[in-house]
Design a protein around this motif. Sequence first.
Motif, PDB file in Angstrom:
ATOM      1  N   ILE A 699      28.866  -4.452  32.689  1.00 46.12           N
ATOM      2  CA  ILE A 699      28.972  -5.332  33.857  1.00 46.12           C
ATOM      3  C   ILE A 699      28.533  -6.719  33.400  1.00 46.12           C
ATOM      4  N   PRO A 700      29.466  -7.581  33.006  1.00 46.44           N
ATOM      5  CA  PRO A 700      29.120  -8.881  32.418  1.00 46.44           C
ATOM      6  C   PRO A 700      28.178  -9.734  33.273  1.00 46.44           C
ATOM      7  N   LEU A 701      28.288  -9.630  34.588  1.00 51.36           N
ATOM      8  CA  LEU A 701      27.410 -10.426  35.446  1.00 51.36           C
ATOM      9  C   LEU A 701      25.934 -10.114  35.194  1.00 51.36           C
ATOM     10  N   PHE A 702      25.651  -8.874  34.802  1.00 49.76           N
ATOM     11  CA  PHE A 702      24.283  -8.476  34.514  1.00 49.76           C
ATOM     12  C   PHE A 702      23.983  -8.497  33.016  1.00 49.76           C
ATOM     13  N   GLY A 703      25.001  -8.579  32.192  1.00 49.90           N
ATOM     14  CA  GLY A 703      24.795  -8.567  30.747  1.00 49.90           C
ATOM     15  C   GLY A 703      24.392  -9.909  30.179  1.00 49.90           C
ATOM     16  N   SER A 704      24.662 -10.986  30.898  1.00 48.82           N
ATOM     17  CA  SER A 704      24.311 -12.334  30.452  1.00 48.82           C
ATOM     18  C   SER A 704      23.346 -12.943  31.457  1.00 48.82           C
ATOM     19  N   ARG A 705      22.211 -13.382  30.991  1.00 48.64           N
ATOM     20  CA  ARG A 705      21.257 -13.973  31.937  1.00 48.64           C
ATOM     21  C   ARG A 705      21.790 -15.289  32.486  1.00 48.64           C
ATOM     22  N   GLY A 706      22.633 -15.972  31.739  1.00 48.72           N
ATOM     23  CA  GLY A 706      23.246 -17.185  32.252  1.00 48.72           C
ATOM     24  C   GLY A 706      24.177 -16.889  33.422  1.00 48.72           C
ATOM     25  N   LYS A 707      25.003 -15.835  33.275  1.00 48.93           N
ATOM     26  CA  LYS A 707      25.913 -15.463  34.356  1.00 48.93           C
ATOM     27  C   LYS A 707      25.148 -14.912  35.555  1.00 48.93           C
ATOM     28  N   PHE A 708      24.096 -14.146  35.271  1.00 44.64           N
ATOM     29  CA  PHE A 708      23.297 -13.596  36.373  1.00 44.64           C
ATOM     30  C   PHE A 708      22.606 -14.712  37.137  1.00 44.64           C
ATOM     31  N   ASN A 709      22.047 -15.665  36.416  1.00 39.49           N
ATOM     32  CA  ASN A 709      21.359 -16.760  37.092  1.00 39.49           C
ATOM     33  C   ASN A 709      22.335 -17.606  37.892  1.00 39.49           C
ATOM     34  N   LYS A 710      23.530 -17.792  37.357  1.00 35.61           N
ATOM     35  CA  LYS A 710      24.557 -18.561  38.082  1.00 35.61           C
ATOM     36  C   LYS A 710      25.007 -17.812  39.333  1.00 35.61           C
ATOM     37  N   LEU A 711      25.133 -16.482  39.227  1.00 31.33           N
ATOM     38  CA  LEU A 711      25.471 -15.677  40.403  1.00 31.33           C
ATOM     39  C   LEU A 711      24.457 -15.914  41.513  1.00 31.33           C
ATOM     40  N   CYS A 712      23.183 -15.890  41.152  1.00 30.20           N
ATOM     41  CA  CYS A 712      22.129 -16.088  42.147  1.00 30.20           C
ATOM     42  C   CYS A 712      22.122 -17.522  42.662  1.00 30.20           C
ATOM     43  N   ASP A 713      22.315 -18.475  41.769  1.00 29.97           N
ATOM     44  CA  ASP A 713      22.307 -19.884  42.164  1.00 29.97           C
ATOM     45  C   ASP A 713      23.470 -20.181  43.113  1.00 29.97           C
ATOM     46  N   ASP A 714      24.645 -19.689  42.776  1.00 29.65           N
ATOM     47  CA  ASP A 714      25.827 -19.951  43.598  1.00 29.65           C
ATOM     48  C   ASP A 714      25.689 -19.366  45.005  1.00 29.65           C
ATOM     49  N   ASN A 715      25.007 -18.225  45.106  1.00 29.74           N
ATOM     50  CA  ASN A 715      24.853 -17.562  46.401  1.00 29.74           C
ATOM     51  C   ASN A 715      23.524 -17.866  47.075  1.00 29.74           C
ATOM     52  N   LYS A 716      22.757 -18.790  46.484  1.00 26.04           N
ATOM     53  CA  LYS A 716      21.435 -19.147  47.029  1.00 26.04           C
ATOM     54  C   LYS A 716      20.503 -17.941  47.080  1.00 26.04           C
ATOM     55  N   TRP A 717      20.611 -17.057  46.101  1.00 30.09           N
ATOM     56  CA  TRP A 717      19.737 -15.885  46.060  1.00 30.09           C
ATOM     57  C   TRP A 717      18.454 -16.261  45.330  1.00 30.09           C
ATOM     58  N   GLU A 718      17.502 -16.742  46.082  1.00 30.33           N
ATOM     59  CA  GLU A 718      16.228 -17.195  45.525  1.00 30.33           C
ATOM     60  C   GLU A 718      15.169 -16.096  45.605  1.00 30.33           C
ATOM     61  N   PHE A 719      14.101 -16.280  44.804  1.00 23.66           N
ATOM     62  CA  PHE A 719      12.957 -15.369  44.833  1.00 23.66           C
ATOM     63  C   PHE A 719      11.664 -16.146  45.088  1.00 23.66           C
ATOM     64  N   ALA A 720      11.797 -17.283  45.755  1.00 26.27           N
ATOM     65  CA  ALA A 720      10.639 -18.139  46.010  1.00 26.27           C
ATOM     66  C   ALA A 720       9.689 -17.524  47.024  1.00 26.27           C
ATOM     67  N   THR A 721      10.200 -16.724  47.953  1.00 21.72           N
ATOM     68  CA  THR A 721       9.374 -16.064  48.957  1.00 21.72           C
ATOM     69  C   THR A 721       9.821 -14.614  49.082  1.00 21.72           C
ATOM     70  N   LEU A 722       8.964 -13.794  49.672  1.00 17.83           N
ATOM     71  CA  LEU A 722       9.314 -12.391  49.847  1.00 17.83           C
ATOM     72  C   LEU A 722      10.524 -12.247  50.755  1.00 17.83           C
ATOM     73  N   ARG A 723      10.613 -13.078  51.778  1.00 21.94           N
ATOM     74  CA  ARG A 723      11.753 -13.024  52.707  1.00 21.94           C
ATOM     75  C   ARG A 723      13.059 -13.246  51.956  1.00 21.94           C
ATOM     76  N   ARG A 724      13.081 -14.264  51.112  1.00 23.10           N
ATOM     77  CA  ARG A 724      14.308 -14.552  50.362  1.00 23.10           C
ATOM     78  C   ARG A 724      14.537 -13.551  49.238  1.00 23.10           C
ATOM     79  N   ALA A 725      13.470 -13.047  48.643  1.00 22.03           N
ATOM     80  CA  ALA A 725      13.617 -12.043  47.588  1.00 22.03           C
ATOM     81  C   ALA A 725      14.240 -10.765  48.143  1.00 22.03           C
ATOM     82  N   LYS A 726      13.895 -10.427  49.368  1.00 28.84           N
ATOM     83  CA  LYS A 726      14.464  -9.231  50.009  1.00 28.84           C
ATOM     84  C   LYS A 726      15.968  -9.400  50.211  1.00 28.84           C
ATOM     85  N   TYR A 727      16.355 -10.551  50.747  1.00 30.93           N
ATOM     86  CA  TYR A 727      17.785 -10.817  50.964  1.00 30.93           C
ATOM     87  C   TYR A 727      18.528 -10.846  49.629  1.00 30.93           C
TER      88      TYR A 727
END
Length: 802
Positions: A699-727
């Motif tokens: 699964i290339p999205l998980f095989g490259s940390r660059g692609k994984f980080n971009k996936l999260c960045d593009d979808n605003k999937w942050e881990f700054a708070t527990l609320r956002r980490a859950k989502y």
Amino acid sequence: MKSVKWTMLNLHLWCMILDIMITVLTVPLLIFPVLGGYPLGILTNWFAGVLVSILLIFENRYYRLYARESIWKQIRVGFISINYLLVFTFFIPVSINYPDQNVALQFAHNKIPILSKDIKSENIFVLAIDYNAVMPVNYMTAFICLETTVFIKLIYRNLNSGFITRSQNTVKLQKSFLKAIYAQITVFLINFGFPILYVPFTVIFNYYNQSINNLVFVAIALHGISSTSIMIWAHKPYRESSTSTPISSPMAPEAVKRKNNARRNTAQSSSSDSSQGSSSTAPNPIESLNTARNTALPPSRKNGMKCCDETMTCYNCANLPCDGDEGCKIQQDSWYWMEKKESKGQRDQFCLKCAKNRFTKKVLEQKFSKEENVETEKEEEFKCVDCGGLFHRMCTYLFNKNPSSYRCHECRDPEVIKNLDALPKSEMDHFISDKVNRKLIEYMDDEEKALKQKISIRNVHSARSSVDTKKLAPGSHLKQFEERYGKKLDFTERTIMAFQRNGDTDILFFIMYVQEYIMKDGVGWTVLDYLDTVPYVTPFEKKGEIYQEIILSYWQYMANHGFSRAHFWAKAPVKGDDYIFHIHPRDQYYLDQSKLEGWYKKLLGVGKANGLVEEFRVFREEEEAGNMREFIDYPVFKESIWPCMFGFSKLDVEEGVAQDFEAAFEKNKGKHQNDNFYVYFKTPVPGIAAPPSIPMQNIPLFGSRGKFNKLCDDNKWEFATLRRAKYSSIGIIGVLAKHLKKLNAQRTPVNAPLQPTPNENYASMTGVVVGRTSRKRNQPSSCQTTVKKRKLALNDSQLNVQ
């Protein structure tokens, strides 16, 4: 205000005691310039208690924001104890040196010959006739004021420091709170400080005016109402609490009544439905239950939302790379210069310091524009089509782009996968999960509680890969390396994630990228490539041990398959960088280089005590043992330390920094004596390593940390708070489930049932990037391809454990 509530309460209690002492218990009538009056009281003791309480407010702010992991953590208890000890002891020198009252009264009458007969007839007590006797009181006051000033200065310096990373919202809240405290202290100074300054004036100029003496304590007596008024005005939580209608339970009586009625109606509907058989006119119990939910819940909170009380909903941004000095970063919330026109498909960007050192003011104004590394976009607000409630995006389970048909989780069960229970587990997943959860039970000492907060491990990506040996070895010794490794080096790459159950949701808290090599001589190596964490793990105080258990369990699994060696390069992370996780918590603690190396030594020590690790050494010790004599002795892996050092040394020769390759390499390796580790396992069956019999799951999205980080960045999937980490975790689980479904379809007949079957809600996830399209990102890439940008090579090879 949760972290400061006890120090605030402490201040309020001391102020209350002082107010009661002045206005009720003592009601002092003093006759300055003589240090005496009637009745007898110990006013100054309570005054000092208030001063120390103010000091502790600022000490608490400094500790909570900036010194939780510093030496101050060990000495602050003693510091606080000493200050309160002084509160109750500083008056002792004065009290044991009271003058003879007959002599003192004669002194008072001579000092103030116009003293009225009414006052003379009272039982006046004179504290001192020698003003030096009360100097300890002055020293105490000055000492506490000095301490308070120091903490205010430390807070102000850190609050405006570029090194401490915070969002604009966080800085705004911190400054707002400090302004409220300043306002409260100003009231204290107006009511106490300025009136008391009148005392030395009367002593120095031998001035007596009983009316002014009385007005001094009238002003002091007003402290209670002034302090209360400023508290309500300056502190928003107190103001809102004071102006709202108090209730004795989280739900108002009317709401409770509506909820009970709704439940009663639901029960009646269910009973009616069962008695009427399959009648189509019977009420739907689920719809009735949803009606009960919506009737019972308040329509909105103080912020107008139905989901939560969160008001700071701006997204966050990570550090940006600076094209200036090596290792320089553009910190969050900092200004920087960006080129107006693209050059070779990109625009260079410089922090203010690097830009000033490289360009004139005229060039900057002509060719660059000044930008700020901030994110102004806020979370979208979605309106439920059923109940009309407003929800933050991160409080919903909505992952598609069209919110027009959104129905909240109070009106319907969310059609998303919130945990990993439905997803398949490999043999490795079972092995690591079992060992980690046994350790979790041990830490919690409660098996039932540990099972409710179980940890799930998933190997989310595994694929065969290879790298040409010529990309890893120095050109002058390429033949030797190809004889040992072959023309190319084959390996298996894996991505391992760890989740912990929180309610009904699994929250991602640990990601590890590894590589597995079986050399021509049959020796198996595991290489820890990248590792990153966020602190959403319970018990929190055991998070470090849980991280270590995950790593050791993975090593144990590989050792069971004959792998006998491990290697990793530890490089302390830069706070604010997106290493793997997108946006870490602002208050997450980061280990420096020395502590990070110590953390890994502790990890390996635990492995040695458990019988897994036979021996481990850092590079310096490995070299002293005679294992690193020739270039061919340095183990090379994709994007590992020694290929990077070979590349750096070659560049040094080309740039004239060093005369020859060997001299350049000696200089570069001297910087890495203690940060790369070599581990020897005790394998159950010594011999040739065999790859684990786990199906590849590419699964290339998980095989490259660059692609994984971009996936999260593009979808605003942050881990700054527990609320956002859950989502964000739910979104990541959804993407994983979607790809597993595709892989499963490729392995099974067309008509066979497919597991898992996630909601197609995830299929439309594309993400929207706002305001970042022109910025450079910290993208991982090979050391060989980025050797001209050394800072990128170093950043991409660090092993980040926080």
